[in-house]
Scaffold this motif. Structure first.
Motif, PDB file in Angstrom:
ATOM      1  N   LYS A   1     -23.105 -31.823 -54.068  1.00 15.39           N
ATOM      2  CA  LYS A   1     -23.052 -32.094 -52.624  1.00 15.39           C
ATOM      3  C   LYS A   1     -23.260 -33.595 -52.346  1.00 15.39           C
TER       4      LYS A   1
ATOM      5  N   GLU B   1     -25.496 -35.843 -41.552  1.00 18.95           N
ATOM      6  CA  GLU B   1     -25.526 -34.436 -41.125  1.00 18.95           C
ATOM      7  C   GLU B   1     -24.107 -33.872 -41.041  1.00 18.95           C
TER       8      GLU B   1
ATOM      9  N   SER C   1     -22.653 -33.161 -44.453  1.00 17.46           N
ATOM     10  CA  SER C   1     -23.350 -32.086 -45.160  1.00 17.46           C
ATOM     11  C   SER C   1     -22.811 -30.709 -44.773  1.00 17.46           C
ATOM     12  N   GLU C   2     -21.929 -30.681 -43.768  1.00 15.12           N
ATOM     13  CA  GLU C   2     -21.373 -29.412 -43.319  1.00 15.12           C
ATOM     14  C   GLU C   2     -20.370 -28.870 -44.336  1.00 15.12           C
ATOM     15  N   GLU C   3     -19.981 -27.632 -44.142  1.00 19.06           N
ATOM     16  CA  GLU C   3     -19.155 -26.916 -45.114  1.00 19.06           C
ATOM     17  C   GLU C   3     -17.771 -27.553 -45.299  1.00 19.06           C
TER      18      GLU C   3
ATOM     19  N   ASN D   1     -31.908 -30.564 -44.449  1.00 21.12           N
ATOM     20  CA  ASN D   1     -32.126 -29.771 -45.667  1.00 21.12           C
ATOM     21  C   ASN D   1     -30.784 -29.536 -46.355  1.00 21.12           C
ATOM     22  N   ILE D   2     -30.490 -30.343 -47.360  1.00 21.75           N
ATOM     23  CA  ILE D   2     -29.241 -30.201 -48.105  1.00 21.75           C
ATOM     24  C   ILE D   2     -29.455 -30.661 -49.543  1.00 21.75           C
TER      25      ILE D   2
ATOM     26  N   HIS E   1     -29.259 -32.585 -52.859  1.00 21.12           N
ATOM     27  CA  HIS E   1     -28.932 -33.994 -53.080  1.00 21.12           C
ATOM     28  C   HIS E   1     -29.664 -34.526 -54.312  1.00 21.12           C
TER      29      HIS E   1
END
Length: 369
Positions: free
Chosen positions: A24, A324, A327-329, A352-353, A355
């Motif tokens: 990601k 942000e 970080s989306e799909e 919260n992702i 990394h």
């Protein structure tokens, strides 16, 4: 598709590195001049067979070394791993391989590993001449349309031959219309097709660009990219016929798709003159994010996204907004550089992702826990 592992030997200021990445978000942090951007350039190399910043391959070899080598290991949706290698010996031909097999033509690799890079140099799209904007446009379309790239190479060959002929006419004081027509026909054949593809691209690209700029600016301004070409006025055959006298006088071809340009507008005015530094930064980021989404739609999978010096000319809230977003799909693997680890950590404390953060120093690269 994502880059799971990168091996580097003697590339620019990096002697040796073997890095494993998160699928990601991955961040390179460290002082200016330690080689964070060089790591992004190594990843760029494996997609485009060349550096983003230095066109002379041999100049990317570390000082006092005889070669550089880059090896990238990529995993697709089915967890199948592909290996891409670039080896440049000093004074010898560059070797570029996909799964240990050499390419006959480097152009065959373009588009296999789609990638979008966002860097401070993107401001050149606004501030420099039309050649920079055409090169950007051609680079984007070539990543998803191999026929476009082949046609562009043929057009440029014909253009070079026609210009050579025009110079010969002027130097030797004669004119051979039939010889010129041979190259006119080539320019028309490829130029008309390339023009249609450029026009079709912007019909689909502009709505994506506007969407991302509105997101970044919170809808404060209206923006537009206008594709300008003389072929919008007349067919290329007519344009070439009308420009013969002028071409003979100046000794080069004055009309055709090699003269196309993009008008970059904010609220109807050139962003170069009327946009603030922050607006210009948002403008080029929106272009690149739109490029990412367009390529994702064309390819059916997510390109790799590189952010170099993400805080340049943007406040921390705007950067957090961008992180942000990516970080989306809809977005896949992302690489970010920054000078302050605490600033990057603060963003991930809020978002919260998955990394990884790597600290880059002149001596080594280490993953921070």
């Amino acid at each position: 598709m994502f880059l799971s592992r990168l091996k580097i030997n003697h590339f620019k200021n990096h002697s040796e590195a073997d890095l494993s990445f998160n699928e990601k978000i991955n961040c390179f942090v460290g002082d200016n001049g330690v080689g964070k951007t060089n790591l992004l350039d190594a990843i760029y190399y494996l997609s485009f067979t060349k550096s983003c910043f230095n066109a002379v391959d041999a100049q990317n070899i570390q000082h006092q070394r005889d070669f550089f080598a880059l090896h990238g290991y990529y995993k697709n949706q089915d967890e199948v791993e592909d290996r891409v290698s670039c080896i440049q010996p000093r004074g010898k031909k560059k070797q570029f391989r996909f799964n240990k097999k050499d390419y006959d033509r480097l152009s065959d690799h373009i588009g296999k590993i789609p990638l979008v890079m966002i860097s401070p140099y993107d401001r050149d799209l606004i501030n420099d001449g039309s050649e920079v904007r055409r090169k950007y446009l051609d680079g984007v379309i070539s990543q998803f349309d191999t026929f476009y790239l082949a046609g562009l190479l043929e057009y440029n060959k014909a253009l070079q031959q026609r210009n050579t002929l025009l110079k010969q006419f002027a130097e030797h004081h004669y004119f051979d219309e039939l010889s010129l027509k041979i190259w006119d026909e080539k320019l028309i054949q490829y130029g008309e097709s390339l023009f249609k593809k450029r026009k079709a691209f912007f019909d689909e690209f502009n709505p994506l660009f506007s969407k991302y700029y509105h997101y970044l600016s919170q809808g404060k301004e209206e923006v537009e990219i206008v594709y300008k070409s003389t072929l919008q006025e007349k067919p290329l055959a007519e344009l070439l016929n009308e420009s013969v006298r002028r071409d003979l006088a100046v000794r080069y071809t004055t009309t055709g798709i090699h003269k196309d340009d993009l008008l970059l507008l904010i609220n109807g005015y050139p962003v170069k003159k009327f946009g603030s530094q922050g607006q210009q930064k948002s403008f080029v980021i929106a272009i690149k994010l739109a490029q990412f989404e367009y390529m994702r739609q064309q390819k059916g999978f997510k390109p790799i996204l590189l952010f170099d010096d993400i805080f340049d000319k943007l406040d921390e809230n705007r950067v957090a907004q961008i992180v942000e977003l990516v970080s989306e799909e809809n977005f896949g693997q992302v690489f970010i550089t920054d000078t302050q680890p605490s600033r990057i950590r603060a963003i991930f404390d809020k978002i919260n992702i998955a990394h990884k953060i790597f600290e880059v120093t002149p001596e080594k690269i280490r993953e921070l826990t």
